[in-house]
Design a protein around this motif. Structure first.
Motif, PDB file in Angstrom:
ATOM      1  N   LEU A   1       0.821  -1.214   0.000  1.00 36.70           N
ATOM      2  CA  LEU A   1       0.000   0.000   0.000  1.00 36.70           C
ATOM      3  C   LEU A   1       0.851   1.259   0.000  1.00 36.70           C
ATOM      4  CD1 LEU A   1      -2.664  -1.055   2.657  1.00 36.70           C
ATOM      5  CD2 LEU A   1      -2.933  -1.023   0.179  1.00 36.70           C
ATOM      6  N   TYR A   2       2.042   1.197   0.593  1.00 35.21           N
ATOM      7  CA  TYR A   2       2.921   2.347   0.695  1.00 35.21           C
ATOM      8  C   TYR A   2       4.346   1.919   0.327  1.00 35.21           C
ATOM      9  CZ  TYR A   2      -0.999   3.359   3.825  1.00 35.21           C
ATOM     10  OH  TYR A   2      -2.241   3.488   4.365  1.00 35.21           O
ATOM     11  N   SER A   3       5.175   2.894   0.049  1.00 36.29           N
ATOM     12  CA  SER A   3       6.589   2.641  -0.215  1.00 36.29           C
ATOM     13  C   SER A   3       7.340   2.551   1.116  1.00 36.29           C
ATOM     14  CB  SER A   3       7.182   3.753  -1.078  1.00 36.29           C
ATOM     15  OG  SER A   3       6.533   3.808  -2.327  1.00 36.29           O
ATOM     16  N   TYR A   4       8.377   1.716   1.134  1.00 34.51           N
ATOM     17  CA  TYR A   4       9.153   1.516   2.357  1.00 34.51           C
ATOM     18  C   TYR A   4      10.612   1.287   1.972  1.00 34.51           C
ATOM     19  CZ  TYR A   4      10.965  -0.656   6.611  1.00 34.51           C
ATOM     20  OH  TYR A   4      11.719  -0.954   7.719  1.00 34.51           O
ATOM     21  N   THR A   5      11.515   1.946   2.683  1.00 38.82           N
ATOM     22  CA  THR A   5      12.951   1.803   2.452  1.00 38.82           C
ATOM     23  C   THR A   5      13.549   0.938   3.555  1.00 38.82           C
ATOM     24  OG1 THR A   5      13.017   3.998   1.433  1.00 38.82           O
ATOM     25  CG2 THR A   5      15.117   3.038   2.106  1.00 38.82           C
ATOM     26  N   ALA A   6      14.290  -0.074   3.165  1.00 40.44           N
ATOM     27  CA  ALA A   6      14.865  -1.000   4.138  1.00 40.44           C
ATOM     28  C   ALA A   6      15.825  -0.266   5.059  1.00 40.44           C
ATOM     29  CB  ALA A   6      15.585  -2.140   3.420  1.00 40.44           C
ATOM     30  N   ALA A   7      15.688  -0.512   6.373  1.00 42.15           N
ATOM     31  CA  ALA A   7      16.547   0.121   7.364  1.00 42.15           C
ATOM     32  C   ALA A   7      17.615  -0.822   7.887  1.00 42.15           C
ATOM     33  CB  ALA A   7      15.707   0.655   8.533  1.00 42.15           C
ATOM     34  N   ASP A   8      17.605  -2.109   7.473  1.00 41.16           N
ATOM     35  CA  ASP A   8      18.571  -3.078   7.966  1.00 41.16           C
ATOM     36  C   ASP A   8      18.886  -4.065   6.847  1.00 41.16           C
ATOM     37  OD1 ASP A   8      20.309  -4.287   9.657  1.00 41.16           O
ATOM     38  OD2 ASP A   8      18.900  -4.447  11.321  1.00 41.16           O
ATOM     39  N   ALA A   9      19.907  -4.893   7.078  1.00 39.04           N
ATOM     40  CA  ALA A   9      20.347  -5.812   6.025  1.00 39.04           C
ATOM     41  C   ALA A   9      19.344  -6.918   5.765  1.00 39.04           C
ATOM     42  CB  ALA A   9      21.710  -6.409   6.398  1.00 39.04           C
ATOM     43  N   ASP A  10      18.564  -7.305   6.787  1.00 34.93           N
ATOM     44  CA  ASP A  10      17.610  -8.393   6.601  1.00 34.93           C
ATOM     45  C   ASP A  10      16.224  -7.907   6.182  1.00 34.93           C
ATOM     46  OD1 ASP A  10      17.101  -7.108   8.915  1.00 34.93           O
ATOM     47  OD2 ASP A  10      16.899  -8.889  10.169  1.00 34.93           O
ATOM     48  N   GLU A  11      16.091  -6.638   5.804  1.00 32.43           N
ATOM     49  CA  GLU A  11      14.822  -6.093   5.332  1.00 32.43           C
ATOM     50  C   GLU A  11      14.870  -5.879   3.824  1.00 32.43           C
ATOM     51  OE1 GLU A  11      13.858  -2.591   7.445  1.00 32.43           O
ATOM     52  OE2 GLU A  11      14.005  -3.495   9.423  1.00 32.43           O
ATOM     53  N   VAL A  12      13.703  -5.706   3.227  1.00 33.52           N
ATOM     54  CA  VAL A  12      13.596  -5.430   1.795  1.00 33.52           C
ATOM     55  C   VAL A  12      12.821  -4.137   1.603  1.00 33.52           C
ATOM     56  CG1 VAL A  12      13.760  -7.825   1.039  1.00 33.52           C
ATOM     57  CG2 VAL A  12      11.553  -6.909   1.683  1.00 33.52           C
TER      58      VAL A  12
ATOM     59  N   ALA B   1       4.229  -5.330   8.238  1.00 26.30           N
ATOM     60  CA  ALA B   1       2.955  -5.940   7.816  1.00 26.30           C
ATOM     61  C   ALA B   1       1.871  -4.902   7.604  1.00 26.30           C
ATOM     62  CB  ALA B   1       2.502  -6.952   8.877  1.00 26.30           C
ATOM     63  N   ASN B   2       1.959  -3.741   8.262  1.00 29.78           N
ATOM     64  CA  ASN B   2       0.919  -2.736   8.084  1.00 29.78           C
ATOM     65  C   ASN B   2       1.104  -1.904   6.828  1.00 29.78           C
ATOM     66  OD1 ASN B   2       3.218  -1.513   8.980  1.00 29.78           O
ATOM     67  ND2 ASN B   2       2.214  -0.211  10.497  1.00 29.78           N
ATOM     68  N   TYR B   3       2.142  -2.210   6.016  1.00 29.67           N
ATOM     69  CA  TYR B   3       2.351  -1.514   4.759  1.00 29.67           C
ATOM     70  C   TYR B   3       1.746  -2.279   3.590  1.00 29.67           C
ATOM     71  CZ  TYR B   3       5.463   2.164   6.475  1.00 29.67           C
ATOM     72  OH  TYR B   3       5.975   3.258   7.104  1.00 29.67           O
ATOM     73  N   VAL B   4       1.195  -3.477   3.813  1.00 30.70           N
ATOM     74  CA  VAL B   4       0.693  -4.315   2.728  1.00 30.70           C
ATOM     75  C   VAL B   4      -0.721  -4.786   3.085  1.00 30.70           C
ATOM     76  CG1 VAL B   4       3.000  -5.090   2.085  1.00 30.70           C
ATOM     77  CG2 VAL B   4       1.680  -6.420   3.719  1.00 30.70           C
ATOM     78  N   GLN B   5      -1.416  -5.299   2.071  1.00 32.58           N
ATOM     79  CA  GLN B   5      -2.731  -5.892   2.266  1.00 32.58           C
ATOM     80  C   GLN B   5      -2.803  -7.209   1.502  1.00 32.58           C
ATOM     81  OE1 GLN B   5      -5.796  -3.453   0.650  1.00 32.58           O
ATOM     82  NE2 GLN B   5      -5.051  -3.531  -1.466  1.00 32.58           N
ATOM     83  N   PRO B   6      -3.510  -8.225   2.031  1.00 27.72           N
ATOM     84  CA  PRO B   6      -3.588  -9.516   1.330  1.00 27.72           C
ATOM     85  C   PRO B   6      -4.427  -9.405   0.072  1.00 27.72           C
ATOM     86  CG  PRO B   6      -4.981  -9.502   3.293  1.00 27.72           C
ATOM     87  CD  PRO B   6      -4.199  -8.240   3.335  1.00 27.72           C
TER      88      PRO B   6
END
Length: 241
Positions: free
Chosen positions: A190-201, A235-240
């Protein structure tokens, strides 16, 4: 002797007298000071002992104070006092070694996200350490499998008897079962998100997330269809779908 009217200063007889506002009035003289509308005891409003109608009743207003030299001096003095207090509070806070940060909703959200990330990393490290402590090291296990059995002594056997040789059963290493990779649900960002750590996307609005699996409250694991990267994402940045 009859009293005088408050308007025309003529004698007021008892049959036409109105006693109001500490004065005596003729019925025709008891009128508004502005529009001269005849009033009675029910609709008049008094101001400075004079009758008015509700429309022309004088309204109180604030008085404009001019900027006299004394007022200007007092204003400047109050500003200087405010600056002195501000500098004093600033020096006190600077000596403590920290700055006061307001607890805004954005700061609360960032703090909650950091706490969740810390909890996830703690659980991952705890699981890894538990697996390492339960299973023996690979090199020790290999040495144990390849270690030959000690030779048996036949000195105590009776004559004309043959030793019984027992076959050693092969030792199989027990490996932990790997669960099959089940396909998770598909989600859409639903929104854009920038990874803040190595194990994030990182996400872009509208991206499709495959194999979505919920990890903890507020976080999930998935693979981005557009880039092929996989890792943790909020999880609150996406919807199923």
């Amino acid at each position: 002797m009859y009293p005088l009217c408050g308007r025309c200063n003529k004698a007021v007889y008892p049959t036409e007298k109105i006693n109001c506002l500490d004065k005596n009035w003729h019925r025709g003289c008891f009128s508004c000071e502005v529009c001269k509308m005849t009033l009675n005891m029910k609709n008049y409003q008094g101001f400075n002992k004079k009758p008015y109608c509700s429309m022309h009743y004088p309204k109180t207003s604030f008085t404009i104070v001019t900027d006299t030299p004394e007022n200007i001096r007092l204003k400047q003095q109050s500003m200087l006092n405010s600056l002195a207090l501000y500098k004093e509070e600033f020096e006190k806070s600077k000596s403590k070694g920290f700055s006061v940060v307001s607890d805004t909703p954005e700061m609360q959200r960032v703090k909650k996200t950091q706490d969740q990330i810390s909890n996830i990393k703690y659980h991952e490290e705890f699981e890894k350490s538990r697996v390492r402590s339960d299973a023996p090291p690979p090199e020790n296990r290999q040495d144990y499998e390849q270690q030959p059995a000690p030779p048996q002594s036949y000195s105590n056997l009776p004559p004309n008897s043959q030793p019984v040789v027992q076959k050693a059963e092969p030792v199989h290493s027990v490996m932990p079962a790997i669960p099959p990779n089940r396909g998770g649900k598909q989600h859409q960002a639903l929104y854009s998100y920038t990874a803040a750590d190595a194990d994030e996307v990182s996400l872009q609005e509208g991206d499709i997330i495959l194999d979505g699996q919920k990890i903890d409250e507020g976080w999930m694991y998935g693979r981005i269809q557009r880039t092929g990267q996989q890792g943790m994402l909020p999880a609150n940045y996406v919807q199923p779908l």
